[in-house]
Write an enzyme that holds these catalytic residues in place. Structure first.
Site, PDB file in Angstrom:
ATOM      1  N   ASN A   1      89.491  34.954  55.103  1.00 37.16           N
ATOM      2  CA  ASN A   1      90.296  36.170  55.101  1.00 37.16           C
ATOM      3  C   ASN A   1      91.189  36.326  56.333  1.00 37.16           C
ATOM      4  O   ASN A   1      91.887  37.316  56.482  1.00 37.16           O
ATOM      5  CB  ASN A   1      89.402  37.410  54.949  1.00 37.16           C
ATOM      6  N   CYS A   2      91.209  35.341  57.213  1.00 36.73           N
ATOM      7  CA  CYS A   2      92.041  35.367  58.418  1.00 36.73           C
ATOM      8  C   CYS A   2      93.501  35.063  58.046  1.00 36.73           C
ATOM      9  O   CYS A   2      93.785  34.087  57.345  1.00 36.73           O
ATOM     10  CB  CYS A   2      91.522  34.325  59.408  1.00 36.73           C
ATOM     11  N   ASP A   3      94.427  35.888  58.531  1.00 37.07           N
ATOM     12  CA  ASP A   3      95.841  35.688  58.211  1.00 37.07           C
ATOM     13  C   ASP A   3      96.364  34.340  58.697  1.00 37.07           C
ATOM     14  O   ASP A   3      97.133  33.679  57.990  1.00 37.07           O
ATOM     15  CB  ASP A   3      96.692  36.812  58.805  1.00 37.07           C
TER      16      ASP A   3
END
Length: 116
Positions: free
Chosen positions: A9-11
């Site tokens: 979920n890290c950009d």
């Protein structure tokens, strides 16, 4: 084959994955949250980059750590222990080929030099 280490979920991880896929660069994904990270791997990375360059002090995880924990991170061993317990405090993504880190974080211009 490359291995991309991070959390889904890290950009920055999303941008890296999109870049690799858009350029048909094969890789496997290692999810810190599900798979963890070994002391041996963190030691290897520390030798390549220095442990100070692996800790993401801008991350929410790091900022929310107790001050005593953060203040104790003064050596490689202490940093590795924190990164093993709080994997979201590791800079990401980290991309390896064979036993070498080829990229850390996401920077499109740097990725174009490394991968294209």
């Amino acid at each position: 084959m490359y291995t991309l280490y991070g959390i889904p979920n890290c950009d920055s991880v999303k941008k890296a994955r999109t870049f690799l896929e858009a350029n048909s660069i094969p890789y496997t994904f290692h999810d810190y949250k599900k798979e963890g990270i070994s002391k041996a791997k963190l030691t290897q990375w520390s030798k390549q980059l220095g442990w100070e360059n692996l800790i993401n002090k801008n991350s929410t995880t790091w900022k929310e750590l107790d001050e005593a924990i953060k203040n104790d991170v003064t050596t490689q061993a202490a940093a590795i222990n924190v990164m093993m317990e709080y994997t979201s405090a590791i800079k990401r993504p980290i991309i390896m080929k064979d036993d070498a880190i080829v990229a850390i974080r996401f920077n499109e211009a740097e990725y174009q030099k490394v991968f294209l």
